[in-house]
Design a protein around this motif. Sequence first.
Motif, short mmCIF file in Angstrom:
data_model
loop_
_atom_site.label_atom_id
_atom_site.label_comp_id
_atom_site.label_asym_id
_atom_site.label_seq_id
_atom_site.Cartn_x
_atom_site.Cartn_y
_atom_site.Cartn_z
N TRP A 103 0.84 -1.20 0.00
CA TRP A 103 0.00 0.00 0.00
C TRP A 103 0.88 1.26 0.00
N VAL A 104 1.92 1.26 0.82
CA VAL A 104 2.84 2.40 0.88
C VAL A 104 3.54 2.58 -0.48
N GLN A 105 4.00 1.48 -1.07
CA GLN A 105 4.66 1.56 -2.38
C GLN A 105 3.70 2.07 -3.45
N ALA A 106 2.44 1.68 -3.38
CA ALA A 106 1.45 2.14 -4.35
C ALA A 106 1.30 3.66 -4.27
N ILE A 107 1.31 4.20 -3.07
CA ILE A 107 1.22 5.66 -2.92
C ILE A 107 2.49 6.33 -3.43
N ARG B 298 4.55 5.35 -5.65
CA ARG B 298 4.72 5.21 -7.11
C ARG B 298 3.59 5.84 -7.91
N ASP B 299 2.58 6.33 -7.25
CA ASP B 299 1.44 6.95 -7.93
C ASP B 299 1.85 8.31 -8.48
N PRO B 300 1.65 8.56 -9.78
CA PRO B 300 2.06 9.84 -10.36
C PRO B 300 1.28 11.03 -9.79
N ASP B 301 0.16 10.78 -9.11
CA ASP B 301 -0.62 11.87 -8.52
C ASP B 301 -0.19 12.21 -7.09
N SER B 302 0.74 11.45 -6.53
CA SER B 302 1.21 11.74 -5.18
C SER B 302 2.10 12.99 -5.19
N LEU B 303 1.97 13.78 -4.14
CA LEU B 303 2.77 14.99 -3.99
C LEU B 303 3.60 14.87 -2.73
N VAL B 304 4.84 15.30 -2.80
CA VAL B 304 5.74 15.22 -1.64
C VAL B 304 6.21 16.62 -1.27
N GLU B 305 6.29 16.84 0.04
CA GLU B 305 6.76 18.11 0.56
C GLU B 305 7.65 17.83 1.76
N GLN B 306 8.76 18.53 1.86
CA GLN B 306 9.62 18.38 3.03
C GLN B 306 9.35 19.55 3.96
N ARG B 307 9.01 19.22 5.20
CA ARG B 307 8.85 20.23 6.25
C ARG B 307 9.68 19.75 7.44
N GLY B 308 10.68 20.53 7.78
CA GLY B 308 11.56 20.14 8.88
C GLY B 308 12.30 18.86 8.53
N TYR C 288 9.33 14.11 5.41
CA TYR C 288 8.65 14.22 4.12
C TYR C 288 7.19 13.88 4.36
N TYR C 289 6.32 14.62 3.71
CA TYR C 289 4.89 14.36 3.76
C TYR C 289 4.44 14.04 2.34
N VAL C 290 3.95 12.84 2.15
CA VAL C 290 3.53 12.38 0.83
C VAL C 290 2.02 12.26 0.84
N ALA C 291 1.35 13.11 0.08
CA ALA C 291 -0.11 13.12 0.05
C ALA C 291 -0.62 12.52 -1.25
N ASN C 292 -1.69 11.76 -1.13
CA ASN C 292 -2.34 11.16 -2.29
C ASN C 292 -3.85 11.32 -2.12
N GLN C 293 -4.42 12.22 -2.93
CA GLN C 293 -5.85 12.53 -2.81
C GLN C 293 -6.72 11.35 -3.21
N ARG C 294 -6.31 10.60 -4.22
CA ARG C 294 -7.13 9.47 -4.68
C ARG C 294 -7.32 8.45 -3.56
N ARG C 295 -6.26 8.20 -2.80
CA ARG C 295 -6.35 7.25 -1.68
C ARG C 295 -6.68 7.94 -0.37
N LYS C 296 -6.85 9.27 -0.44
CA LYS C 296 -7.20 10.07 0.73
C LYS C 296 -6.27 9.80 1.91
#
Length: 91
Positions: A44-48, A50-60, A63-71
């Motif tokens: 499940w983690v790998q699916a997120i 590897r999903d081209p719609d996932s967005l990653v942001e580094q804060r401190g 890393y925060y990896v968000a995927n709206q499709r999987r909410k």
Amino acid sequence: MRTPASQRALLVKISENVCYTELVYQRVNKKLSVDWSHSETEAWVQAILRDPDSLVEQRGKNYYVANQRRKSQLTVNSHNYRLITVNRLSK
């Protein structure tokens, strides 16, 4: 803000290096109200990651990896790539 190409490269790096602790497997099951095996959680983690719609942001230090499709959002330590927790996204 990262460009999409650099985000993809960062997601690949996280995907190749992400690691887990026994506690995080339990935390994922609790937070998502599931009863997954270790391999199901990792898939499940790998699916997120590897999903081209996932967005990653580094804060401190994370890393925060968000995927709206999987909410869902993954929190990964940026130094050792250890999965810390997951959260459900409301939108």
